[in-house]
Design an enzyme around this catalytic site. Sequence first.
Site, mmCIF file in Angstrom:
data_model
loop_
_atom_site.group_PDB
_atom_site.id
_atom_site.type_symbol
_atom_site.label_atom_id
_atom_site.label_comp_id
_atom_site.label_asym_id
_atom_site.label_seq_id
_atom_site.Cartn_x
_atom_site.Cartn_y
_atom_site.Cartn_z
ATOM 1 N N GLU A 132 63.644 84.489 13.609
ATOM 2 C CA GLU A 132 63.618 86.019 13.456
ATOM 3 C C GLU A 132 62.140 86.286 13.228
ATOM 4 O O GLU A 132 61.545 85.866 12.212
ATOM 5 C CB GLU A 132 64.457 86.480 12.332
ATOM 6 C CG GLU A 132 65.972 86.245 12.445
ATOM 7 C CD GLU A 132 66.677 86.602 11.523
ATOM 8 O OE1 GLU A 132 67.672 87.475 11.813
ATOM 9 O OE2 GLU A 132 66.603 86.397 10.154
ATOM 10 N N ASP A 178 65.289 81.442 9.916
ATOM 11 C CA ASP A 178 65.870 82.637 9.318
ATOM 12 C C ASP A 178 64.475 83.495 8.693
ATOM 13 O O ASP A 178 63.626 82.751 8.289
ATOM 14 C CB ASP A 178 66.843 82.398 8.351
ATOM 15 C CG ASP A 178 67.209 83.735 7.654
ATOM 16 O OD1 ASP A 178 68.042 84.350 8.442
ATOM 17 O OD2 ASP A 178 67.226 84.074 6.399
#
Length: 639
Positions: free
Chosen positions: A353, A327
């Site tokens: 990400e 994340d």
Amino acid sequence: MRRVTFLLVAIIMALLVPQSINARTGVTYSPGASEFSIETNVDAQQVKLRIYKAGLGGKPVKTINLKRTQKGGTLWQTTVKGDLKGMFYTFDVKYNGKFMGECPGIWATAVGVNGKRGAVLDMTETNPEGWSADSRPFIAAKDLVIYEMHHRDFSIDESSGLEHKGKFLAMTEPRAIEHLKELGVNAVHILPSFDYASVDETRLDEPQYNWGYDPVNYNVPEGGYSTDPYKPEVRIREFKQMVQALHKAGIKVILDVVYNHTWNIEGSNFQRTRPDYFYRKNADGTYSNGSGCGNETASEREAMRQFMVESVKYWVDVYHIDGFRFDLMGVHDIETMNAIRKAVPQDIFIYGEGWSAGSCAYSGELAMKANVSKMPGIAAFSDEIRDALRGPWDSNSKAAFLGGVKGNEESLKFGIVGAIQHPDVDYSKVNYSQKPYANEPTQMIAYVSCHDDMCLVDRLKASVKGITTDEIIRLDLLAQTVVMTSQGVPFMLSGEEMLRDKKGVHNSYESPDSINHLDWNNLERYPQVMDYYKGLIAMRKAHPAFHMGSADMVRRNLDFLPTENCLVAFHLNGRNVPGENWGDIYVAFNAQKRARTIEIPEGTYTVVCRSIKCNEAGMGTVRGGKVTIPAQSALILHN
Ligand code: CA
């Protein structure tokens, strides 16, 4: 002589190098005694260990002061005699004359309800039957087809027919496994499944929903997904059962990890044991907020980096996890991501990400998308291909390629080649990246939707005026055909195969089940969708030309046909791809509301994908020359 030199060097090094980080502290259990240890900042004044009978409530049965292992050191230890199995513990560290508050430390591997206290367990007793025979299925990165799911979304609705609704165990049930196998995905990416804060585990009889991006104990499974969060061994055993069942079906398990921030600062295990060590601060002394969640961790600091490396290794070793999705990977530094890559076996797939949610208080290089080329073996999500298809992230109502908006063709091509350098892509016209960022196509995740933002159906409804159900289905299938024929690693949101919607809610992180649940009845309502997805994924998996895995191969064997507005087509030379039994493969995407044509060489071609049907075995033939692609759909042919 050499040996003496070596010894001298070793001694000098030992004196110069600061006390090494103690990778895994916490508790080490044996029936005769349990050892407790914790790492603190150097100015800690006292550490109390409290032993409890329960994970919540009651008075401590024992309170012990830990001792520093060496004068001025940061490691504290104590040994408690007797069999502590089934007991719980907390640490409480004193700084500046004040105790920080009880917590299980950063290295608890078992906890009581809501993760407030660590638990003393014999970890070997948490293994389900046959666990020692469990192994990670070997699937190369280029061959992965990833399915991103939330435990509760997947199984909570009556229509799922699953018994263990919203639990890890749902994934062990035949109906769940059969669905995944039928669809053809070979990796399940589970949304945060470590212990997180936002679901109260003492109230599981009430419906509660959260995605779980609010970490508490990083190395313990979430209690809310277990059948009994009060018994520490249950969540551990059930998590392993889930992994075991998926592995038996040949499906990898990828963990969504959220090391970039914690639920809060004050109450976090990081802050209570080593205040202000684990978090980045701005020049003015305030906490930096690159996560958009109120804080950001400092991966560049030795103990934080070590924590991330050891935590990932722990999930691989103890839970047989196959991959990790980071994340907000862009909050972490490059060196840490590369250290993690090195610390785990090559077949562990790592992606994240490649962005942050705010500016980070770090002046070095961050693990952003633009730096992926400096992180071999690590992939990043491509917002280029995603937004070229569905429209930009900052507006739910803006359409792109799928909505018949021209100008997205080069961004689509960027995603089709897997974000690598390719002579046919005009990078000056790509939406976000004006140059390729991946060295290899397996460093790019191809997708059109994920848990964030609207799911595909909602986005199409919000961005394409007057769209009909027929058009939604056509454009949905077209979008996934782009994803599944990308040389990047394809990724889909769970439920898209059921034409899921979230009633237009784009940030459904705490929305009720009525928004987030999958409606399994849709499999009967829209059977053509599941049929197409199945056919498409089977085609990709059976044909190496669609996932060559190497940038050189892609440059040599993939070329684009002339592009029109909302029409992109490419050719794959299957003859040059090892294991490929198709020759020339033509793939065309037409997002216009009318049929279009492309020119291909004369000859006879087998149709495998046209309009709303996709079947690797073929659906008749067409002659070369001018070939028609029906409106709002994909066409795939081969000879
Ligand atoms: Ca929890």
